[in-house]
Design a protein around this motif. Structure first.
Motif, PDB file in Angstrom:
ATOM      1  N   GLU A  54       4.747 -15.943  23.418  1.00 26.41           N
ATOM      2  CA  GLU A  54       5.802 -16.378  24.100  1.00 26.41           C
ATOM      3  C   GLU A  54       7.146 -16.136  24.162  1.00 26.41           C
ATOM      4  N   VAL A  55       7.336 -14.942  22.947  1.00 24.39           N
ATOM      5  CA  VAL A  55       8.644 -14.383  22.833  1.00 24.39           C
ATOM      6  C   VAL A  55       8.663 -13.187  23.988  1.00 24.39           C
ATOM      7  N   GLY A  56       7.333 -12.477  23.581  1.00 24.95           N
ATOM      8  CA  GLY A  56       6.800 -10.981  24.617  1.00 24.95           C
ATOM      9  C   GLY A  56       7.019  -9.749  23.494  1.00 24.95           C
ATOM     10  N   ILE A  57       6.371 -10.653  22.184  1.00 28.84           N
ATOM     11  CA  ILE A  57       6.653  -8.895  21.167  1.00 28.84           C
ATOM     12  C   ILE A  57       4.918  -9.036  20.871  1.00 28.84           C
ATOM     13  N   GLN A  58       4.655  -8.330  20.115  1.00 28.85           N
ATOM     14  CA  GLN A  58       3.946  -7.862  19.764  1.00 28.85           C
ATOM     15  C   GLN A  58       3.853  -9.032  17.388  1.00 28.85           C
ATOM     16  N   VAL A  59       2.820  -9.550  17.751  1.00 29.28           N
ATOM     17  CA  VAL A  59       2.034 -10.160  16.376  1.00 29.28           C
ATOM     18  C   VAL A  59       2.855  -8.896  15.397  1.00 29.28           C
ATOM     19  N   THR A 103      15.995  -9.087  10.258  1.00 26.45           N
ATOM     20  CA  THR A 103      16.412  -8.325  10.524  1.00 26.45           C
ATOM     21  C   THR A 103      17.952  -8.239  11.219  1.00 26.45           C
ATOM     22  N   ALA A 104      18.615  -7.506  10.974  1.00 26.37           N
ATOM     23  CA  ALA A 104      20.304  -7.655  11.422  1.00 26.37           C
ATOM     24  C   ALA A 104      20.692  -6.695  12.770  1.00 26.37           C
ATOM     25  N   GLY A 105      21.740  -7.034  12.468  1.00 26.04           N
ATOM     26  CA  GLY A 105      21.847  -6.661  13.996  1.00 26.04           C
ATOM     27  C   GLY A 105      22.153  -7.901  15.376  1.00 26.04           C
ATOM     28  N   SER A 106      22.825  -7.814  16.713  1.00 25.85           N
ATOM     29  CA  SER A 106      22.093  -8.466  17.659  1.00 25.85           C
ATOM     30  C   SER A 106      21.063  -8.400  18.110  1.00 25.85           C
ATOM     31  N   ASN A 107      20.059  -7.172  18.217  1.00 32.11           N
ATOM     32  CA  ASN A 107      18.869  -7.291  18.490  1.00 32.11           C
ATOM     33  C   ASN A 107      18.045  -8.402  18.106  1.00 32.11           C
ATOM     34  N   SER A 119       5.808  -7.627  15.409  1.00 30.92           N
ATOM     35  CA  SER A 119       6.308  -7.992  15.158  1.00 30.92           C
ATOM     36  C   SER A 119       7.312  -8.819  14.875  1.00 30.92           C
ATOM     37  N   LEU A 120       6.830 -10.007  14.754  1.00 37.07           N
ATOM     38  CA  LEU A 120       6.840 -11.573  14.267  1.00 37.07           C
ATOM     39  C   LEU A 120       7.552 -11.222  12.243  1.00 37.07           C
ATOM     40  N   TYR A 121       6.753 -10.679  11.417  1.00 35.26           N
ATOM     41  CA  TYR A 121       6.971 -10.198   9.988  1.00 35.26           C
ATOM     42  C   TYR A 121       8.245  -9.471   9.921  1.00 35.26           C
ATOM     43  N   ASN A 122       9.180  -8.922  11.385  1.00 34.27           N
ATOM     44  CA  ASN A 122      10.441  -8.497  11.424  1.00 34.27           C
ATOM     45  C   ASN A 122      11.190  -9.821  11.101  1.00 34.27           C
ATOM     46  N   HIS A 123      11.006 -11.033  11.579  1.00 34.57           N
ATOM     47  CA  HIS A 123      11.785 -11.826  11.968  1.00 34.57           C
ATOM     48  C   HIS A 123      12.060 -13.088  10.972  1.00 34.57           C
ATOM     49  N   ILE A 124      10.084 -13.370  10.665  1.00 38.70           N
ATOM     50  CA  ILE A 124      10.201 -14.608   9.964  1.00 38.70           C
ATOM     51  C   ILE A 124       8.912 -14.252   8.756  1.00 38.70           C
TER      52      ILE A 124
END
Length: 218
Positions: free
Chosen positions: A40-45, A4-8, A47-52
């Motif tokens: 722990e991060v406060g996101i859906q499982v 995922t690109a961008g500041s968020n 959604s992790l795959y948008n980052h790892i």
């Protein structure tokens, strides 16, 4: 690793790395689940795959970043020191201070090396070799200048690293000895084992500090 690109996206990825570091340190890589990580991060499982990409990619990223930063900071810490004796001093101080400040990263980089897939394992071993080579080169130079004496600089370097790295398992701020006193004790043992008489060390000399900003937590 990052998708995922961008500041968020950058902030979320950093939160994932920090949470992953905490969880792996606390319960081990195999025991950590992606569901725990997402919670722990406060996101859906999902959604992790948008980052790892995978849990393995997260572990590899954590160890790789740690090793790359370790090498880069060491190189800065050694700047301005020319003699082998002074470079050895600077190495000892840097290694102890860094490992005290980064206990979780250090622990994971050793304990979870076995959990890396072969291609990732090879990358980390190569990075570790580069760091070890910095110390071996210092010892080689000291032997060549007749400042140090040792039968084998590679074996000596591995022994020194094992001794210095152990500090992160027992040192506690506010304990009986300060960080500087612990460094001086370690340095004294290394001097006794390596340094020829008259090579520039004196028993009561405290270690010189690296340039400002070179060592984390200094």
């Amino acid at each position: 690793m990052a998708r995922t690109a961008g500041s968020n996206g950058t902030r979320t990825l950093e939160a994932i790395r920090k949470a992953g570091l905490r969880l792996i340190y606390r319960q081990g890589y195999e025991a950590m689940s992606l569901r725990q990580l997402a919670s722990e991060v406060g996101i859906q499982v999902g959604s992790l795959y948008n980052h790892i990409s995978t849990k393995q990619d997260l572990l590899f990223d954590l160890i790789r970043v740690h090793m790359e930063e370790l090498i880069a900071r060491l190189d800065r810490a050694l700047e301005g020191f020319d003699s082998p004796a002074d470079r050895l001093d600077a190495f000892i101080r840097f290694h102890v201070e860094y490992h005290i400040a980064r206990k979780r990263e250090v622990f994971i980089s050793y304990s979870e090396l076995r959990s890396l897939e072969p291609k990732n394992y090879d990358v980390i071993v190569e990075l570790r070799g580069r760091y070890e080579r910095r110390l071996i080169d210092i010892l080689d130079e000291g032997v060549a200048h007749e400042d140090f004496t040792t039968a084998d600089t590679t074996v000596a370097a591995f022994g020194i690293l094992a001794m210095l790295t152990g500090v992160c398992t027992w040192f506690k701020p506010g304990g009986r000895l300060s960080k500087d006193e612990v460094i001086e004790v370690y340095s004294g043992m290394i001097r006794d084992g390596l340094v020829r008489p008259g090579a520039g060390f004196t028993p009561d000399r405290l270690l010189p500090r690296p340039p400002a900003g070179a060592v984390p937590g200094a």
